[in-house]
Design an enzyme around this catalytic site. Structure first.
Site, PDB file in Angstrom:
ATOM      1  N   HIS A  82       0.850  -1.192   0.000  1.00  0.00           N
ATOM      2  CA  HIS A  82       0.000   0.000   0.000  1.00  0.00           C
ATOM      3  C   HIS A  82       0.888   1.245   0.000  1.00  0.00           C
ATOM      4  O   HIS A  82       1.923   1.267   0.646  1.00  0.00           O
ATOM      5  CB  HIS A  82      -0.895   0.012   1.254  1.00  0.00           C
ATOM      6  CG  HIS A  82      -1.801   1.208   1.306  1.00  0.00           C
ATOM      7  ND1 HIS A  82      -2.997   1.255   0.633  1.00  0.00           N
ATOM      8  CD2 HIS A  82      -1.668   2.404   1.924  1.00  0.00           C
ATOM      9  CE1 HIS A  82      -3.566   2.437   0.848  1.00  0.00           C
ATOM     10  NE2 HIS A  82      -2.786   3.154   1.616  1.00  0.00           N
ATOM     11  N   ASP A 161     -15.681   1.510   7.198  1.00  0.00           N
ATOM     12  CA  ASP A 161     -14.680   2.459   6.689  1.00  0.00           C
ATOM     13  C   ASP A 161     -15.259   3.248   5.520  1.00  0.00           C
ATOM     14  O   ASP A 161     -15.068   4.455   5.424  1.00  0.00           O
ATOM     15  CB  ASP A 161     -13.409   1.733   6.247  1.00  0.00           C
ATOM     16  CG  ASP A 161     -12.484   2.685   5.506  1.00  0.00           C
ATOM     17  OD1 ASP A 161     -12.054   3.676   6.128  1.00  0.00           O
ATOM     18  OD2 ASP A 161     -12.227   2.490   4.299  1.00  0.00           O
ATOM     19  N   ARG A 168     -15.479  11.639   6.365  1.00  0.00           N
ATOM     20  CA  ARG A 168     -14.199  12.320   6.640  1.00  0.00           C
ATOM     21  C   ARG A 168     -13.825  13.240   5.498  1.00  0.00           C
ATOM     22  O   ARG A 168     -13.296  14.334   5.709  1.00  0.00           O
ATOM     23  CB  ARG A 168     -13.083  11.281   6.835  1.00  0.00           C
ATOM     24  CG  ARG A 168     -13.145  10.588   8.176  1.00  0.00           C
ATOM     25  CD  ARG A 168     -12.227   9.372   8.173  1.00  0.00           C
ATOM     26  NE  ARG A 168     -10.844   9.724   7.957  1.00  0.00           N
ATOM     27  CZ  ARG A 168      -9.935   8.903   7.422  1.00  0.00           C
ATOM     28  NH1 ARG A 168     -10.272   7.679   7.050  1.00  0.00           N
ATOM     29  NH2 ARG A 168      -8.695   9.285   7.269  1.00  0.00           N
ATOM     30  N   SER A 183      -8.469   2.844   8.632  1.00  0.00           N
ATOM     31  CA  SER A 183      -9.024   2.771   7.289  1.00  0.00           C
ATOM     32  C   SER A 183      -8.147   1.904   6.369  1.00  0.00           C
ATOM     33  O   SER A 183      -8.638   0.991   5.699  1.00  0.00           O
ATOM     34  CB  SER A 183      -9.132   4.207   6.759  1.00  0.00           C
ATOM     35  OG  SER A 183      -9.433   4.226   5.414  1.00  0.00           O
ATOM     36  N   LYS A 187      -8.886  -2.587   5.501  1.00  0.00           N
ATOM     37  CA  LYS A 187      -9.104  -3.058   4.127  1.00  0.00           C
ATOM     38  C   LYS A 187      -8.020  -4.041   3.698  1.00  0.00           C
ATOM     39  O   LYS A 187      -8.275  -5.001   2.985  1.00  0.00           O
ATOM     40  CB  LYS A 187      -9.156  -1.866   3.159  1.00  0.00           C
ATOM     41  CG  LYS A 187     -10.448  -1.067   3.311  1.00  0.00           C
ATOM     42  CD  LYS A 187     -10.482   0.161   2.438  1.00  0.00           C
ATOM     43  CE  LYS A 187      -9.555   1.230   2.932  1.00  0.00           C
ATOM     44  NZ  LYS A 187      -9.765   2.564   2.409  1.00  0.00           N
TER      45      LYS A 187
HETATM   46  N1  URA Z   1      -6.303   5.773   2.200  1.00  0.00           N
HETATM   47  C1  URA Z   1      -7.284   5.096   2.848  1.00  0.00           C
HETATM   48  O1  URA Z   1      -7.716   4.043   2.419  1.00  0.00           O
HETATM   49  N2  URA Z   1      -7.767   5.626   3.994  1.00  0.00           N
HETATM   50  C2  URA Z   1      -7.320   6.786   4.499  1.00  0.00           C
HETATM   51  O2  URA Z   1      -7.796   7.206   5.527  1.00  0.00           O
HETATM   52  C3  URA Z   1      -6.305   7.482   3.811  1.00  0.00           C
HETATM   53  C4  URA Z   1      -5.814   6.938   2.655  1.00  0.00           C
END
Ligand code: URA
Length: 428
Positions: A82, A161, A168, A183, A187
């Site tokens: 990521h 999320d 957000r 978040s 995932k």
């Molecule tokens: N990427 C995400 O998936 N969540 C966040 O809060 C920030 C970047």
């Protein structure tokens, strides 16, 4: 505790007990807590933060709010990568096939453009026919068969999320370490992975502007990874200039193909190899960085990494045979150096917004992207230029947008007498 008491507690900077946090988040997902109440809670977290324990609980609640993938009976090491987002960041598109060619299994749920940064899903969708919204069963089957599948987020993974992130986005509560951490990690953990590498971008084009903020996020991400038994490595890489030769949509796929065929720029390949080395060591394929880099170089030189990319594209319905002709931009403009000297700095945030203006990203949720759009960087930090030399080549298929994008780029490069090196990695 009722919602008002819970919000009050966090607004005083106190810790929310696990059971109370669970009731609140679950009630929000079920529609029994209103957006206004969640906004107050998000703002309280944004101001006061969360303890490590609270952040772990939040991640767990987000994770358990939806479906999770389970890979059983696979021999391969299952891992993902990521990035916190950047300009020209096509690392996933190169690293995914490379790691699958090394024998890892990579289930990668990628994101779309966010603010001034590009999205892997948007880039892949420029490949004609390429499917980024498979069912979770198809996604899993592709990983099991081909060692790799890259697609967009699904409705069923981490709905808590999904709902909180949308809120957000419109309440200025994105940049909160516990919220970002919950978040991202929920995932990733839902993908059923054993290992993860995180590329935390730092600098003027990153969401984390300072090494201190980036390090604090990296520390928390690793704590959460450990709590869920996911081997988690972090690298900190620069977003003080765009990564690679281009930023945009199809042009980044074309550049990724070039990289997979052995002609990637040094900065791009350095980041790919750094992350890849961590994964190969996690997987137990090798112990040391030098051997890990040479494994990766061999996979590229032998054509195996590119073959894996082609295999993935085919498995997801893509056909690259005439993509290049299809995505020829109708218009282009060059931005030239106004003086002679060395490139001292680049305003990566502005360059990212120029890309959005060209059609590579969205200002509104429903904006239509232009697959032909992008920017080529003809000179980067530390390089010598003479007055009139090209700095950027911008292209797209909408002349008005091209003209407006140019305004962002006119003063995006600082040229001076000193040759300053660009530092690619921090703290690694
Ligand atoms: N990427 C995400 O998936 N969540 C966040 O809060 C920030 C970047």
């Amino acid at each position: 505790m009722n919602p008002t008491q819970l919000i009050q507690l966090k607004s005083e900077g106190k810790t929310i007990p696990r059971f109370e946090l669970a009731s609140f988040i679950n009630a929000y997902v079920d529609g029994n807590i209103h957006d206004d109440e969640m906004t107050l809670f998000l703002k309280a977290i944004h101001t006061h933060g969360m303890t490590d324990e609270e952040t772990i609980t939040l991640t767990e609640l987000m994770l358990n709010s939806g479906e999770q993938i389970q890979f059983s009976g696979m021999d391969a090491y299952i891992a993902d990568k990521h990035s916190t987002g950047g300009v020209g960041d096509k690392v996933s598109i190169v690293l995914g096939p490379l790691m699958a060619a090394a024998g890892l299994a990579i289930p990668m749920l990628s994101g779309r453009s966010l603010g001034h940064t590009g999205g892997t899903t948007d880039k892949l969708e420029t490949i004609p026919g390429f499917q980024t919204s498979l069912t979770l069963n198809q996604f899993k089957a592709n990983v099991e068969t081909h060692g790799l599948c890259i697609m967009g987020q699904t409705e069923t993974i981490c709905p808590a999320d999904r709902k909180m992130y949308a809120l957000r986005d419109v309440t200025n509560t994105i940049d909160s370490i516990p919220l970002i951490c919950g978040s991202i990690m929920s995932k990733k953990i839902a993908e059923g992975i054993q290992g993860l590498v995180l590329d935390i971008k730092t600098g003027n084009g990153a969401f984390m502007k300072t090494v201190e903020d980036a390090t604090a996020l990296g520390r928390m991400l690793q704590i959460v990874g450990k709590a869920f038994n996911v081997k988690t490595d972090v690298i900190y890489s620069s977003m003080n200039q765009p990564l690679g030769r281009t930023a945009g949509l199809w042009c980044e796929i074309a550049e990724s193909i070039t990289a997979l065929k052995g002609e990637g720029t040094k900065d791009l390949m350095d980041v790919v190899f750094e992350l890849g080395s961590k994964l190969l060591v996690q997987a137990g394929i090798t112990r040391g960085e030098t051997a890990a880099v040479s494994i990766q170089e061999n996979l590229i030189q032998s054509g195996k990494a590119y073959d894996k990319f082609e295999e993935m594209v085919k498995a997801q319905g893509g056909d690259m045979s005439n993509a290049d002709q299809l995505h020829q931009p109708k218009f282009e403009l060059i931005v030239s150096a106004k003086t002679s000297g060395y490139i001292e700095s680049m305003d990566t945030l502005n360059i990212g917004w120029a890309g959005v203006e060209l059609g590579c990203g969205r200002r509104q949720k429903d904006d239509i992207l232009d697959p032909t759009a992008g920017i080529e960087f003809t000179a980067k930090i530390g390089e010598k230029v003479s007055k009139g030399d090209p700095l950027f080549r911008c292209f797209n298929s909408n002349e008005n947008k091209l003209n407006s994008a140019i305004n962002y780029l006119q003063d995006s490069t600082q040229i001076g007498p000193e040759k300053t090196p660009h530092i690619l990695f921090f703290n690694n």
